[in-house]
Design a protein around this motif. Sequence first.
Motif, PDB file in Angstrom:
ATOM      1  N   GLN A  78     -51.804 -61.490   0.993  1.00  0.00           N
ATOM      2  CA  GLN A  78     -51.159 -62.181   0.436  1.00  0.00           C
ATOM      3  C   GLN A  78     -51.543 -61.985  -0.467  1.00  0.00           C
ATOM      4  N   ASN A  79     -52.628 -61.647  -0.895  1.00  0.00           N
ATOM      5  CA  ASN A  79     -53.299 -61.603  -2.891  1.00  0.00           C
ATOM      6  C   ASN A  79     -53.011 -60.172  -2.601  1.00  0.00           C
ATOM      7  N   GLN A  80     -51.996 -59.359  -2.544  1.00  0.00           N
ATOM      8  CA  GLN A  80     -51.443 -57.747  -2.871  1.00  0.00           C
ATOM      9  C   GLN A  80     -52.351 -56.790  -2.059  1.00  0.00           C
ATOM     10  N   PHE A  81     -53.356 -57.038  -1.176  1.00  0.00           N
ATOM     11  CA  PHE A  81     -54.476 -56.064  -0.569  1.00  0.00           C
ATOM     12  C   PHE A  81     -53.735 -55.560   0.114  1.00  0.00           C
ATOM     13  N   ASP A  82     -53.691 -53.765   0.014  1.00  0.00           N
ATOM     14  CA  ASP A  82     -53.275 -52.866   2.246  1.00  0.00           C
ATOM     15  C   ASP A  82     -54.783 -53.046   2.816  1.00  0.00           C
ATOM     16  N   VAL A  83     -54.283 -53.067   3.904  1.00  0.00           N
ATOM     17  CA  VAL A  83     -55.345 -54.404   4.661  1.00  0.00           C
ATOM     18  C   VAL A  83     -55.389 -53.290   6.668  1.00  0.00           C
ATOM     19  N   ARG A  84     -56.545 -53.053   6.235  1.00  0.00           N
ATOM     20  CA  ARG A  84     -56.681 -52.514   7.601  1.00  0.00           C
ATOM     21  C   ARG A  84     -57.872 -53.620   8.718  1.00  0.00           C
ATOM     22  N   VAL A  85     -57.480 -53.405   9.996  1.00  0.00           N
ATOM     23  CA  VAL A  85     -57.951 -53.625  10.688  1.00  0.00           C
ATOM     24  C   VAL A  85     -59.374 -53.356  11.758  1.00  0.00           C
ATOM     25  N   ALA A  86     -60.250 -53.675  12.374  1.00  0.00           N
ATOM     26  CA  ALA A  86     -60.981 -53.218  13.293  1.00  0.00           C
ATOM     27  C   ALA A  86     -62.228 -54.100  13.863  1.00  0.00           C
ATOM     28  N   HIS A  87     -61.453 -53.835  15.462  1.00  0.00           N
ATOM     29  CA  HIS A  87     -62.500 -54.783  16.132  1.00  0.00           C
ATOM     30  C   HIS A  87     -64.115 -54.467  17.083  1.00  0.00           C
ATOM     31  N   THR A  88     -64.228 -53.016  16.841  1.00  0.00           N
ATOM     32  CA  THR A  88     -65.436 -52.545  16.348  1.00  0.00           C
ATOM     33  C   THR A  88     -65.685 -51.494  15.949  1.00  0.00           C
ATOM     34  N   GLY A  89     -67.410 -51.253  15.457  1.00  0.00           N
ATOM     35  CA  GLY A  89     -67.590 -50.298  14.952  1.00  0.00           C
ATOM     36  C   GLY A  89     -67.615 -49.193  14.943  1.00  0.00           C
ATOM     37  N   GLU A  90     -66.845 -48.353  16.641  1.00  0.00           N
ATOM     38  CA  GLU A  90     -66.382 -47.433  16.918  1.00  0.00           C
ATOM     39  C   GLU A  90     -65.061 -47.078  15.792  1.00  0.00           C
ATOM     40  N   GLU A  91     -64.185 -47.895  16.097  1.00  0.00           N
ATOM     41  CA  GLU A  91     -62.806 -48.104  15.396  1.00  0.00           C
ATOM     42  C   GLU A  91     -63.206 -48.534  13.840  1.00  0.00           C
ATOM     43  N   ALA A  92     -64.175 -48.601  13.054  1.00  0.00           N
ATOM     44  CA  ALA A  92     -64.638 -49.153  11.770  1.00  0.00           C
ATOM     45  C   ALA A  92     -64.450 -47.576  11.404  1.00  0.00           C
ATOM     46  N   ILE A  93     -65.468 -46.674  11.648  1.00  0.00           N
ATOM     47  CA  ILE A  93     -65.898 -44.963  11.641  1.00  0.00           C
ATOM     48  C   ILE A  93     -64.633 -44.263  11.676  1.00  0.00           C
ATOM     49  N   ALA A  94     -64.273 -44.542  12.583  1.00  0.00           N
ATOM     50  CA  ALA A  94     -62.849 -43.890  12.927  1.00  0.00           C
ATOM     51  C   ALA A  94     -61.489 -43.992  11.057  1.00  0.00           C
TER      52      ALA A  94
END
Length: 123
Positions: free
Chosen positions: A25-41
């Motif tokens: 809603q604030n015009q950011f491009d967003v991705r979501v990770a549910h684990t640390g491994e996902e975040a690293i990837a």
Amino acid sequence: MMPKKILIVDDEPSITVPLKFLMEQNQFDVRVAHTGEEAIAIIDTFSPDLVLLDVMLPTVDGFQLCQRFKENPRHKNLKIVFLSAMTRDIDIAKGNTLGADAYITKPFSNAEVVKQVKELLAG
């Protein structure tokens, strides 16, 4: 101008779903990770400007991720905001010592998170 990119790392859908909506809603491009491994990837391909990071994650915790991201020269300008239910001074101090740009405790107000994100990305 390209929208700023935000990676949300939290294992609770009750947090990631509304937070993603709020950031979009604030015009950011967003991705979501549910684990640390996902975040690293995700981090190397997505190259976020800011990470909203939970501390308590399965396997790789937020403190470990913060340290890892901050030690990587490719992410030297990355802003990290902890969103955590860990409210003890020692936890907040640890987050700040590891290089977090902000530490917001849960439950947080959406307005507070948006304000903090915008301030960090404006600088």
